[in-house]
Design a protein around this motif. Sequence first.
Motif, PDB file in Angstrom:
ATOM      1  N   GLU A  66     -32.591 -22.097  43.684  1.00 18.95           N
ATOM      2  CA  GLU A  66     -33.413 -21.086  43.027  1.00 18.95           C
ATOM      3  C   GLU A  66     -32.727 -20.673  41.734  1.00 18.95           C
ATOM      4  N   MET A  67     -33.453 -20.747  40.640  1.00 20.83           N
ATOM      5  CA  MET A  67     -32.903 -20.433  39.332  1.00 20.83           C
ATOM      6  C   MET A  67     -33.079 -18.952  39.019  1.00 20.83           C
ATOM      7  N   ALA A  68     -32.025 -18.353  38.481  1.00 22.43           N
ATOM      8  CA  ALA A  68     -32.098 -16.986  37.985  1.00 22.43           C
ATOM      9  C   ALA A  68     -32.179 -16.999  36.458  1.00 22.43           C
ATOM     10  N   PHE A  69     -31.292 -17.749  35.814  1.00 25.27           N
ATOM     11  CA  PHE A  69     -31.259 -17.834  34.357  1.00 25.27           C
ATOM     12  C   PHE A  69     -31.025 -19.281  33.939  1.00 25.27           C
ATOM     13  N   GLU A  70     -31.553 -19.638  32.770  1.00 24.58           N
ATOM     14  CA  GLU A  70     -31.243 -20.939  32.207  1.00 24.58           C
ATOM     15  C   GLU A  70     -31.326 -20.871  30.706  1.00 24.58           C
ATOM     16  N   GLY A  71     -30.622 -21.780  30.061  1.00 28.22           N
ATOM     17  CA  GLY A  71     -30.646 -21.938  28.617  1.00 28.22           C
ATOM     18  C   GLY A  71     -30.392 -23.396  28.327  1.00 28.22           C
ATOM     19  N   SER A  72     -30.300 -23.746  27.062  1.00 26.87           N
ATOM     20  CA  SER A  72     -30.116 -25.151  26.713  1.00 26.87           C
ATOM     21  C   SER A  72     -28.770 -25.695  27.191  1.00 26.87           C
TER      22      SER A  72
ATOM     23  N   GLU B 123     -24.271 -33.983  32.451  1.00 29.52           N
ATOM     24  CA  GLU B 123     -23.244 -33.496  31.529  1.00 29.52           C
ATOM     25  C   GLU B 123     -22.835 -32.057  31.814  1.00 29.52           C
ATOM     26  N   THR B 124     -23.282 -31.492  32.939  1.00 29.10           N
ATOM     27  CA  THR B 124     -22.957 -30.100  33.234  1.00 29.10           C
ATOM     28  C   THR B 124     -21.799 -29.984  34.223  1.00 29.10           C
ATOM     29  N   ASP B 125     -20.891 -29.066  33.927  1.00 31.02           N
ATOM     30  CA  ASP B 125     -19.857 -28.678  34.881  1.00 31.02           C
ATOM     31  C   ASP B 125     -20.474 -27.636  35.796  1.00 31.02           C
ATOM     32  N   THR B 126     -20.208 -27.727  37.090  1.00 30.51           N
ATOM     33  CA  THR B 126     -20.757 -26.784  38.060  1.00 30.51           C
ATOM     34  C   THR B 126     -19.631 -25.974  38.678  1.00 30.51           C
TER      35      THR B 126
ATOM     36  N   VAL C 215     -24.558 -20.230  48.309  1.00 28.95           N
ATOM     37  CA  VAL C 215     -23.684 -20.126  47.145  1.00 28.95           C
ATOM     38  C   VAL C 215     -24.438 -19.615  45.924  1.00 28.95           C
ATOM     39  N   VAL C 216     -23.681 -19.004  45.029  1.00 27.11           N
ATOM     40  CA  VAL C 216     -24.154 -18.670  43.692  1.00 27.11           C
ATOM     41  C   VAL C 216     -23.457 -19.630  42.761  1.00 27.11           C
ATOM     42  N   LEU C 217     -24.214 -20.255  41.856  1.00 26.40           N
ATOM     43  CA  LEU C 217     -23.574 -21.233  40.992  1.00 26.40           C
ATOM     44  C   LEU C 217     -23.947 -21.070  39.542  1.00 26.40           C
ATOM     45  N   VAL C 218     -23.041 -21.590  38.703  1.00 26.79           N
ATOM     46  CA  VAL C 218     -23.218 -21.594  37.260  1.00 26.79           C
ATOM     47  C   VAL C 218     -22.968 -23.008  36.787  1.00 26.79           C
ATOM     48  N   ARG C 219     -23.894 -23.544  36.008  1.00 23.29           N
ATOM     49  CA  ARG C 219     -23.703 -24.856  35.391  1.00 23.29           C
ATOM     50  C   ARG C 219     -23.621 -24.661  33.888  1.00 23.29           C
ATOM     51  N   ILE C 220     -22.627 -25.308  33.292  1.00 17.00           N
ATOM     52  CA  ILE C 220     -22.431 -25.191  31.853  1.00 17.00           C
ATOM     53  C   ILE C 220     -22.420 -26.585  31.259  1.00 17.00           C
ATOM     54  N   GLY C 221     -23.302 -26.811  30.307  1.00 19.95           N
ATOM     55  CA  GLY C 221     -23.400 -28.102  29.637  1.00 19.95           C
ATOM     56  C   GLY C 221     -24.856 -28.419  29.346  1.00 19.95           C
ATOM     57  N   PRO C 222     -25.085 -29.371  28.468  1.00 13.24           N
ATOM     58  CA  PRO C 222     -26.454 -29.697  28.061  1.00 13.24           C
ATOM     59  C   PRO C 222     -27.149 -30.659  29.022  1.00 13.24           C
ATOM     60  N   GLY C 223     -28.458 -30.688  28.936  1.00 17.11           N
ATOM     61  CA  GLY C 223     -29.242 -31.695  29.642  1.00 17.11           C
ATOM     62  C   GLY C 223     -29.711 -31.301  31.017  1.00 17.11           C
TER      63      GLY C 223
END
Length: 127
Positions: A27-33, A55-58, A107-115
């Motif tokens: 389930e997504m809370a926030f997203e950006g490019s 290409e995203t680090d999780t 879990v709560v997760l954050v992905r950082i990176g494009p694509g």
Amino acid sequence: MSTARPRSVRSTERLVAGPATAGMIREMAFEGSDRWVGYVHTEPGVRSGWHHHGETDTYFYVLQGSVELEFGPGGRERLSVGAGDFAHVPAGAIHREGTTPDEPGVVVLVRIGPGQPVFNVEGPEPE
């Protein structure tokens, strides 16, 4: 001075995010490019399908239960984390998650990176 305003996303407002990976609900809370923030629930006794995050680090924090990651050549390496633990899955790392038979993994997760953030695959490279 910025006119940006803080905002919230209530549990009832999270969007089910795809593509789906067998055994998991994202389930997504926030997203950006270049980022994705959300919540993942994996049922008790389930192994997710094999996948990677392009290409995203999780980075994730375990709220409930425990999560075992399988990865590496032939999927033979393991990393177990439980409630209160943080973990990092590097970009492109093919893996799957599993939970114990008696409790879901939450879990709560954050992905950082494009694509695109999720790519389902057949499995890791053989040994």
